[in-house]
Design an enzyme around this catalytic site. Structure first.
Site, short mmCIF file in Angstrom:
data_model
loop_
_atom_site.label_atom_id
_atom_site.label_comp_id
_atom_site.label_asym_id
_atom_site.label_seq_id
_atom_site.Cartn_x
_atom_site.Cartn_y
_atom_site.Cartn_z
N TYR A 1 0.95 -1.16 0.18
CA TYR A 1 -0.04 0.02 -0.07
C TYR A 1 0.96 1.24 0.18
O TYR A 1 0.61 2.22 -0.75
CB TYR A 1 -1.06 -0.04 1.18
CG TYR A 1 -2.39 -0.75 1.00
CD1 TYR A 1 -3.55 -0.31 1.33
CD2 TYR A 1 -2.31 -1.73 -0.03
CE1 TYR A 1 -4.78 -0.74 1.01
CE2 TYR A 1 -3.51 -2.67 -0.11
CZ TYR A 1 -4.68 -2.09 0.41
OH TYR A 1 -5.84 -2.70 0.17
N GLU B 1 1.27 6.39 -6.98
CA GLU B 1 0.13 7.32 -7.37
C GLU B 1 0.40 8.75 -7.19
O GLU B 1 0.17 9.62 -8.13
CB GLU B 1 -1.20 7.04 -6.53
CG GLU B 1 -1.71 5.59 -7.06
CD GLU B 1 -3.02 5.55 -5.94
OE1 GLU B 1 -3.57 6.20 -5.71
OE2 GLU B 1 -3.27 4.11 -6.05
#
Lengths: 308, 362
Positions: free
Chosen positions: B286, B293
């Site tokens: 994550y 991102e």
């Protein structure tokens, strides 16, 4: 005739801050605050929170010593609320800001839109109208603060003023920037839209003022007990049949009309935030009314008739 | 070398079907307990009445017992539960008539025979009541259909992301770093499909088909689709950047673990290694995914500034200016804050699911 003794302890450390001898049984908390202030000049009465229980609610000024659940030696707890500022002062500062900030943009100060556009005026009449309405709104608020409002608490903590001013002044600047911009576009439906908005604006301002006057009349006798507000002969107050806080309803109406008048998204955003904040306050007030009065009119909703 | 063996204090109590022995020893690590020929033999190192020592005792039971005692160790004592072979009330614990000196009744757990019978009766009544209540609530007639749909959904997503993962891995081996630059071109159709389908997860949560709360589902789906459709989809320039490879690869690895786990959970199967993966793999994946991102957004900001895409300038009828690059900067801050909140939640979930185990006797 028994005279009381009052000891005042710090609410956290429980150390004794002050011991008052020979206090009259019918002394009010206000008088005790003044006596405490003599010992500690830096803690003026507005800053003192006096409680019976360290974790409890503060005592009001009008409470009388012998009516409290204490023996002849009373133990009270003190908490420092920090520097305080009067509500009237707060409102005056909060509302004068937007008034003058808007003018900076309306008169197109050179640092706002650049030197080429300095002090120029807009070809659109609605821009002048918007300035008049915006200023009227804040002047009305200032007048109400000085002559009409009666505040239940005298003061609020000092740091609140920075937060509130940032909000009001910031939004006033953001809104004024777009309305008075050289590239401003007037409303799509032209005169019809503007006239409708002006009428709605005036009605809502009149309504808001009527409600404030009605609420202040309720407290006219100087009594601090709350009473249920009822509609009077003034038609604007008839909203009380349907709503607990019609002043907030009218206020939201004012800002909706201003949004329609200027057709400006930042104004719409400000209106939305006002609506959310006032709905929270109205629900709170409505809940307090319901709890305090068993015979509270059941038709009333907090802010929007029948809906919210 | 060992002196006469030390006995610990032992307290005992019984019910119709079982016996309870409480051994007063603390800090016992590896107790040695066994039952042979109906004799319980106990030996352990611990702290008792005579200090830190080895304590042991033997008890021959009055009637036959099952030879598998269950022992629970706490910091202050050991609790041994022994099952009687036949349900009956014993007049004493040991076969010998004289009570051993180290044995005493356990008054905390003691019940006499009539009280124990009442306890049994109450338990039976409770069971009957529970069955009555359960039969009053009708079982959902659609539950098989719902399970089938969920299994299919998770399966389709798993297949989609497997295709993406395998495709990207093969291309990585064949083309090496060059595969980074046209990842979007090859993979985007499948990724669009999978991520569009992922909106179903929001709907599933909304209509209560799954137990996941609504907000995390919304945040996950919209966060990903924002990057996919708005940042990557609308800017051709972004599509040939290497960061796309990392985003897609990390997303697909995460989903290769998540979807099979859900699929099995729907049919009430738990495969322990998968559970461990599901609640552990997020720790590297994550943060890396979030980082990829973020890099992607940072790289896109100058492009949005230059081209003015999704931005609104004056004059316009709404009398407002929107600078998309500015909004993206705010979004980045929100991303980091959201990541912290998310990770804290996942860490708590991990503790809950891979939680503490009860120690069983060897």
């Amino acid at each position: 005739f028994v005279s009381y003794q009052v000891e005042i302890l710090d609410w956290k450390t429980k150390e004794q801050l002050c011991f008052l001898d020979k206090v009259e049984p019918n002394a009010t908390i206000r008088e005790i605050r003044l006596m405490f202030h003599k010992f500690y000049p830096q803690w003026y009465p507005a800053r003192q929170s006096i409680k019976l229980d360290p974790k409890g609610k503060p005592l009001r000024d009008e409470e009388i010593l012998q009516h409290l659940p204490v023996g002849t030696t009373a133990t009270l707890y003190f908490k420092d609320l920090g520097p305080q500022i009067g509500w009237t002062t707060v409102f005056l500062i909060e509302y004068t800001g937007p008034l003058f900030i808007y003018f900076l943009f309306y008169f197109r100060m050179p640092f706002v839109y650049g030197l080429d556009e300095r002090f120029s005026s807009s070809p659109h009449p609605v821009v002048n109208l918007a300035c008049i309405c915006h200023s009227f709104h804040y002047i009305k608020r200032l007048i109400e603060t000085v002559f009409v409002h009666r505040f239940s608490h005298g003061t609020m903590p000092l740091r609140n003023i920075a937060k509130n001013c940032l909000y009001y002044w910031g939004f006033a600047a953001w809104v004024a920037y777009y309305i008075n911009h050289p590239l401003y576009t007037p409303p799509s439906y032209g005169k019809k839209q503007i006239n409708f908005a002006v009428i709605m604006f005036l009605l809502c301002e009149a309504g808001n003022f009527s409600i404030h006057v009605a609420l202040s009349d309720l407290q006219r006798n100087g009594s601090k007990t709350r009473k249920i507000p009822y509609p009077t002969k003034n038609p604007f107050t008839w909203l009380f049949f349907f709503v607990s806080c019609p002043n907030y309803t009218y206020e939201v109406g004012t800002w909706i009309s201003f949004t329609i008048m200027t057709q400006c998204v930042p104004v719409g955003l400000f209106t939305l935030l006002c609506f959310i904040q006032m709905t929270i306050w109205a629900k709170d007030k409505h809940g307090t009314y319901l709890r305090e009065f068993k015979d509270y009119p059941s038709l009333r909703m907090p802010i929007i008739p029948f809906l919210l | 070398m060992a002196g006469p063996s030390l006995r610990p204090h032992v307290h005992w109590a019984q019910r119709h079907r079982e016996l309870y022995l409480r051994v007063e020893l603390s800090d016992v690590q590896h107790p040695d307990i066994s039952i042979t020929d109906n004799v319980l033999r106990f030996r352990a190192q611990g702290h008792g009445a005579k200090g830190d020592n080895i304590y042991e005792f033997e008890i021959e039971f009055l009637e036959p017992v099952e030879p598998n005692p269950v022992c629970r160790v706490t910091q202050r004592q050991l609790n041994i539960t022994v099952q009687k072979k036949e349900s009956s009330w014993w007049e004493r614990l040991t076969k010998q008539e004289k009570r051993p000196l180290f044995l005493a009744p356990d008054f905390d757990r003691w019940l006499d025979e009539s009280d124990a019978e009442m306890e049994l009766k109450e338990k039976e009544e409770e069971k009957i009541n529970k069955m009555k209540i359960e039969s009053r609530v009708p079982k959902d007639p659609f539950r098989h259909l719902k399970k089938g749909y969920l299994v299919m959904y998770n399966l389709v997503q798993f297949l989609g992301f497997s295709w993406i993962f395998v495709n990207m891995t093969v291309r990585l081996f064949i083309l090496g770093k060059d595969s980074f630059y046209d990842t979007f071109h090859t993979i985007s159709d499948m990724m669009y499909f999978c991520q569009t389908l992922a909106f179903m997860e929001v709907i599933n949560s909304l209509i209560g088909l799954v137990r996941t709360p609504l907000v995390p589902a919304v945040v996950q789906v919209f966060g990903r689709n924002f990057v996919l459709f708005v940042i990557l989809g609308s800017l051709e320039e972004m599509q040939s950047k290497p960061v796309v490879f990392f985003i897609f690869y990390l997303w697909s690895i995460i989903e290769l673990i998540r979807y099979p786990y859900y699929m099995l959970a729907c049919i009430d199967i738990e495969w322990k290694p998968l559970t461990w993966l599901r609640y552990t793999a997020w720790i590297p994946l994550y943060p890396l995914g979030g980082l990829a991102e973020a890099v992607c957004i940072v790289q896109s900001i100058p492009i949005f500034s230059e081209t003015g895409k999704f931005s609104l300038g004056l004059p316009n009828p709404l009398n407002v200016t929107v600078q998309f690059s500015f909004l993206l900067q705010i979004y980045l801050i929100a991303l980091f804050l959201g990541a912290f909140v998310n990770f804290r939640h996942l860490y708590k979930q991990r503790k809950h699911h891979l939680g503490p185990k009860k120690r069983k006797m060897k």
